[in-house]
Design an enzyme around this catalytic site. Structure first.
Site, PDB file in Angstrom:
ATOM      1  N   HIS A 182      23.461  25.254 -58.161  1.00 30.04           N
ATOM      2  CA  HIS A 182      22.108  25.729 -58.050  1.00 30.04           C
ATOM      3  C   HIS A 182      21.631  26.437 -56.880  1.00 30.04           C
ATOM      4  O   HIS A 182      20.831  27.379 -56.734  1.00 30.04           O
ATOM      5  CB  HIS A 182      21.238  24.751 -58.484  1.00 30.04           C
ATOM      6  CG  HIS A 182      20.801  24.781 -60.214  1.00 30.04           C
ATOM      7  ND1 HIS A 182      20.704  23.546 -60.912  1.00 30.04           N
ATOM      8  CD2 HIS A 182      20.669  26.023 -60.834  1.00 30.04           C
ATOM      9  CE1 HIS A 182      20.365  24.181 -62.167  1.00 30.04           C
ATOM     10  NE2 HIS A 182      20.344  25.410 -62.241  1.00 30.04           N
ATOM     11  N   ARG A 289      17.485  37.968 -70.092  1.00 31.85           N
ATOM     12  CA  ARG A 289      18.180  36.840 -70.735  1.00 31.85           C
ATOM     13  C   ARG A 289      17.544  35.890 -70.784  1.00 31.85           C
ATOM     14  O   ARG A 289      17.336  35.092 -70.041  1.00 31.85           O
ATOM     15  CB  ARG A 289      19.454  36.662 -69.824  1.00 31.85           C
ATOM     16  CG  ARG A 289      20.545  37.952 -69.667  1.00 31.85           C
ATOM     17  CD  ARG A 289      21.670  37.649 -68.483  1.00 31.85           C
ATOM     18  NE  ARG A 289      22.910  38.359 -68.480  1.00 31.85           N
ATOM     19  CZ  ARG A 289      23.170  39.207 -67.978  1.00 31.85           C
ATOM     20  NH1 ARG A 289      22.173  39.520 -66.952  1.00 31.85           N
ATOM     21  NH2 ARG A 289      24.253  39.852 -67.862  1.00 31.85           N
ATOM     22  N   ARG A 324      16.192  39.500 -75.098  1.00 38.74           N
ATOM     23  CA  ARG A 324      17.362  39.064 -75.823  1.00 38.74           C
ATOM     24  C   ARG A 324      17.030  37.614 -76.379  1.00 38.74           C
ATOM     25  O   ARG A 324      16.812  36.685 -75.399  1.00 38.74           O
ATOM     26  CB  ARG A 324      18.542  38.994 -75.076  1.00 38.74           C
ATOM     27  CG  ARG A 324      19.820  38.692 -75.815  1.00 38.74           C
ATOM     28  CD  ARG A 324      21.115  38.869 -75.210  1.00 38.74           C
ATOM     29  NE  ARG A 324      21.548  37.903 -74.095  1.00 38.74           N
ATOM     30  CZ  ARG A 324      22.213  37.898 -73.268  1.00 38.74           C
ATOM     31  NH1 ARG A 324      23.140  38.867 -73.337  1.00 38.74           N
ATOM     32  NH2 ARG A 324      22.670  37.094 -72.203  1.00 38.74           N
ATOM     33  N   GLU A 422      28.964  43.265 -78.260  1.00 36.31           N
ATOM     34  CA  GLU A 422      29.595  42.490 -77.263  1.00 36.31           C
ATOM     35  C   GLU A 422      31.085  42.061 -77.689  1.00 36.31           C
ATOM     36  O   GLU A 422      31.637  41.547 -77.128  1.00 36.31           O
ATOM     37  CB  GLU A 422      28.855  41.141 -76.846  1.00 36.31           C
ATOM     38  CG  GLU A 422      27.554  41.457 -76.239  1.00 36.31           C
ATOM     39  CD  GLU A 422      26.613  40.375 -76.234  1.00 36.31           C
ATOM     40  OE1 GLU A 422      26.465  39.702 -75.126  1.00 36.31           O
ATOM     41  OE2 GLU A 422      26.229  39.740 -77.132  1.00 36.31           O
ATOM     42  N   ASN A 446      30.177  42.934 -70.249  1.00 33.70           N
ATOM     43  CA  ASN A 446      30.860  42.024 -69.902  1.00 33.70           C
ATOM     44  C   ASN A 446      31.573  41.031 -70.780  1.00 33.70           C
ATOM     45  O   ASN A 446      32.828  41.027 -70.778  1.00 33.70           O
ATOM     46  CB  ASN A 446      29.880  40.722 -69.331  1.00 33.70           C
ATOM     47  CG  ASN A 446      29.172  41.045 -68.131  1.00 33.70           C
ATOM     48  OD1 ASN A 446      29.505  42.009 -67.429  1.00 33.70           O
ATOM     49  ND2 ASN A 446      27.769  40.434 -68.028  1.00 33.70           N
ATOM     50  N   ASP A 447      30.796  40.954 -71.985  1.00 33.81           N
ATOM     51  CA  ASP A 447      31.768  40.218 -73.234  1.00 33.81           C
ATOM     52  C   ASP A 447      32.733  41.235 -73.895  1.00 33.81           C
ATOM     53  O   ASP A 447      33.399  40.862 -74.512  1.00 33.81           O
ATOM     54  CB  ASP A 447      30.642  39.498 -74.006  1.00 33.81           C
ATOM     55  CG  ASP A 447      30.175  38.559 -73.653  1.00 33.81           C
ATOM     56  OD1 ASP A 447      31.051  37.493 -73.180  1.00 33.81           O
ATOM     57  OD2 ASP A 447      28.851  38.174 -73.718  1.00 33.81           O
ATOM     58  N   ARG A 457      36.203  35.552 -69.116  1.00 33.47           N
ATOM     59  CA  ARG A 457      35.423  36.462 -67.833  1.00 33.47           C
ATOM     60  C   ARG A 457      34.987  35.345 -66.730  1.00 33.47           C
ATOM     61  O   ARG A 457      34.561  35.554 -65.788  1.00 33.47           O
ATOM     62  CB  ARG A 457      33.974  36.881 -68.371  1.00 33.47           C
ATOM     63  CG  ARG A 457      33.149  35.864 -69.173  1.00 33.47           C
ATOM     64  CD  ARG A 457      31.909  36.327 -69.995  1.00 33.47           C
ATOM     65  NE  ARG A 457      30.771  36.795 -69.038  1.00 33.47           N
ATOM     66  CZ  ARG A 457      29.836  37.217 -69.441  1.00 33.47           C
ATOM     67  NH1 ARG A 457      29.450  37.470 -70.693  1.00 33.47           N
ATOM     68  NH2 ARG A 457      28.812  37.367 -68.740  1.00 33.47           N
ATOM     69  N   CYS A 494      24.906  47.792 -70.955  1.00 35.19           N
ATOM     70  CA  CYS A 494      24.608  46.806 -69.772  1.00 35.19           C
ATOM     71  C   CYS A 494      25.852  46.156 -69.291  1.00 35.19           C
ATOM     72  O   CYS A 494      26.879  46.526 -69.954  1.00 35.19           O
ATOM     73  CB  CYS A 494      23.602  46.108 -70.327  1.00 35.19           C
ATOM     74  SG  CYS A 494      23.872  44.643 -71.625  1.00 35.19           S
TER      75      CYS A 494
HETATM   76  C1  PEP Z   1      27.408  41.084 -71.565  1.00 34.19           C
HETATM   77  O1  PEP Z   1      27.941  40.599 -72.239  1.00 34.19           O
HETATM   78  O2  PEP Z   1      27.755  42.156 -70.897  1.00 34.19           O
HETATM   79  C2  PEP Z   1      25.808  40.898 -71.269  1.00 34.19           C
HETATM   80  C3  PEP Z   1      25.096  41.751 -70.617  1.00 34.19           C
HETATM   81  O3  PEP Z   1      25.600  39.604 -71.726  1.00 34.19           O
HETATM   82  P1  PEP Z   1      26.012  38.553 -70.670  1.00 34.19           P
HETATM   83  O4  PEP Z   1      26.688  38.715 -69.563  1.00 34.19           O
HETATM   84  O5  PEP Z   1      24.562  37.508 -70.590  1.00 34.19           O
HETATM   85  O6  PEP Z   1      26.868  37.588 -71.816  1.00 34.19           O
HETATM   86 MG    MG Z   2      27.012  39.122 -73.270  1.00 29.29          MG
END
Ligand code: PEP
Ligand code: MG
Length: 540
Positions: A182, A289, A324, A422, A446-447, A457, A494
């Site tokens: 944190h 988020r 989201r 995702e 990302n996912d 990841r 994103c």
């Molecule tokens: C993603 O998966 O790209 C995303 C934006 O969601 P998070 O990083 O919160 O899983």
């Molecule tokens: Mg994601």
């Protein structure tokens, strides 16, 4: 001159005097009284500690508040208190009882598999240290810095950073610590450069000649020589010029040289960073988020969430906000909700978690539907992998609407619901999901990279999959773009690819006109797009 190598916890480069922070100092001599008296002293100290934490919570911003809230909750934890009481009953003084129980409790948390839970051990120790200091009569006035300094210590606690004035703390260098703690998160949100895991040798060195903290490269240089100082000065001036140049780009829409408008939205977690993103010129929020508002472990009820979403809308100043629903699970654990799972990224996560906790899901949906009547808000659902998932989510939306009608509350009947893409499955079935009623798609790269390449990841050994060109993901996104084009539905990208100017240009050439980006990368992406002619042949 001494150079120490650690790990970057928050980026930046600073130079200045060094101040050593010590967490333990001499207190009053400890005298053990009867168990009843020791317990009474303890109770009074806990009340005082919680008051102090409440003040720190009030002074903190955004998710930082949650840390001090979590510490207050920890001090009321029945398990911890039972443990302390048992030592006191056995004849220990209140202060050593707290120290011992805190060590054991933190040790148990540190043994947890989940990195996020492990990091909470530092919060338990921080809260208990406050109680012990009160019991021992140690001075607990916040560290007062007369001049801006680089703070060095074995480890740093969230309360250390928040209790020092923003302008006084140049940077932080720690012997231990981690990027996920944190304290590191707070340093990042406050823009304070920080390096962790430097080892403790540097703490014994003479630092009278000041230091250069090169957090971008995870390095601390004590007593820097003339060459290092000059180089640091040059880089500091260079980066402030770059920042100013980029900031000037903030105003005005993002148009490529051939005149295409590309909407650059921001990925955020709460009203504070929404405001920062708007200052950086974001045209709205493409991904809020929402789960970051509950990471301290307490799920706010409908009313509290409603005001949270209203404050995000207000911070966006009339620009659209896509929230989201909670993406809890995998690395985003919430005590009491998330459970041990052999493979958490493939287990109870995102929509699956919300479906397993229908009351929580419907309270969030009610709060969102109500906030949607007060501003341009739409909702995306995380981890929808097929039309069936989508339809299950929509049953709860319908139930939330019925509940609001029954209670006579104002809400937006027409509010749009879309979903995150995702997983490869969601990309392949994007057309079917849209046909089932989904109004827009937000591609989470990302996912999508993680699940396409089967590359965790959270495991730094596989970071290349995320930074490289990812042709498999490009093909999947191509399918999403085609499906959305046929259905006339908007697509926004994103995640990691949206923060990379090269990837953004690539997707823009594929026809994507909307990206949601972390504020820190937004202006770099914009600078690149302004230079680009999307009709000219690609360079590669
Ligand atoms: C993603 O998966 O790209 C995303 C934006 O969601 P998070 O990083 O919160 O899983
Ligand atoms: Mg994601």
């Amino acid at each position: 001159m001494q150079v120490y190598q650690g790990a970057k916890a928050s980026p930046g480069l600073v130079m200045g005097p060094v101040r050593r922070l010590r967490h333990s100092g001499p207190g009053l001599e400890r005298v053990v009284q009867t168990p009843g008296r020791e317990q009474a002293l303890l109770n009074a100290a806990v009340v005082l500690a919680k008051d102090e934490l409440r003040l720190l919570e009030e002074a903190a911003e955004g998710t930082d508040k949650d840390i001090f809230l979590f510490q207050q909750v920890m001090l009321d934890d029945p398990g911890l208190n039972r443990e302390i009481a048992s030592y006191i009953a056995a004849g220990a003084g209140a202060a050593p009882a707290v120290e011992r129980a805190a060590q054991l409790y933190a040790g148990r948390i540190e043994a947890a598999e989940d990195e996020y839970i492990r990091q909470r051990a530092a919060d338990v120790l921080d809260a208990c240290r406050r109680v012990v200091n009160i019991l021992d009569g140690r001075p607990r006035t916040p560290l007062r810095l007369e001049t801006p300094c680089i703070l060095v210590s074995e480890c740093i606690y969230p309360s250390d950073i928040v209790s020092i004035g923003r302008g006084m703390l140049l940077g932080v260098a720690c012997a231990e610590g981690s990027e996920q703690s944190h304290a590191s998160i707070i340093a990042r949100t406050m823009g304070i450069p920080a390096v962790v895991q430097l080892g403790d040798d540097f703490l014994n060195e003479n630092c009278a000649g000041g230091a250069v903290l090169d957090a971008d490269n995870g390095r601390l240089i004590l007593e820097p020589d003339e060459t290092v100082r000059k180089d640091a000065q040059r880089r500091i001036v260079g980066s402030s010029i770059l920042k100013k140049r980029l900031a000037a780009l903030g105003a005005g829409p993002c148009r490529t040289r051939d005149g295409a408008h590309v909407a650059l939205l921001a990925s955020c977690s709460g009203p504070e960073d929404v405001e920062l993103a708007m200052q950086a010129g974001a045209e709205g929020v493409g991904l809020l988020r929402s789960e970051f508002s509950i990471m301290a472990g307490r799920i706010p009820g409908e009313e509290e969430q409603y005001y949270f979403y209203l404050s995000c809308l207000q911070a966006a100043g009339g620009k659209p906000v896509t929230v989201r629903t909670f993406d809890i699970g995998a690395d985003k654990s919430v005590p009491g909700l998330t459970e041990d799972s052999p493979n958490p990224a493939l287990g109870m996560r995102g929509l699956r978690m919300s479906l397993a906790h229908p009351q929580m899901f419907e309270e969030q949906l009610c709060a969102l539907l109500r906030a949607g009547a007060r501003g341009p808000l739409r909702v995306s659902i995380p981890m929808v992998s097929c039309p069936e998932d989508w339809l299950r989510a929509m049953e709860h939306v319908e139930r939330a609407r019925r509940s609001l009608r029954r209670r006579g509350l104002v809400f937006n009947e027409e509010m749009e619901f879309g979903c995150m893409v995702e997983t490869p499955s969601a990309a392949l079935l994007a057309g079917d999901i849209l046909a089932a009623g989904c109004k827009f798609l937000v591609v989470g790269t990302n996912d999508l990279v993680q699940y396409t390449y089967a590359a965790d990841r959270l495991d730094g050994r596989f970071s290349d999959y995320f930074s490289s060109r990812s042709p498999a993901v490009h093909r999947l996104v191509g399918l999403v773009i085609d499906a959305a084009g046929e259905a006339g539905a908007p697509v926004c990208i994103c995640g990691v690819h949206a923060g990379s100017p090269n990837q953004v240009v690539r997707y823009a050439r594929q026809g994507v006109r909307c990206f949601s980006i972390e504020a820190a990368s937004l202006l770099q992406v914009k600078a690149r797009l302004l230079e680009e002619d999307l009709t000219a042949p690609a360079a590669d």
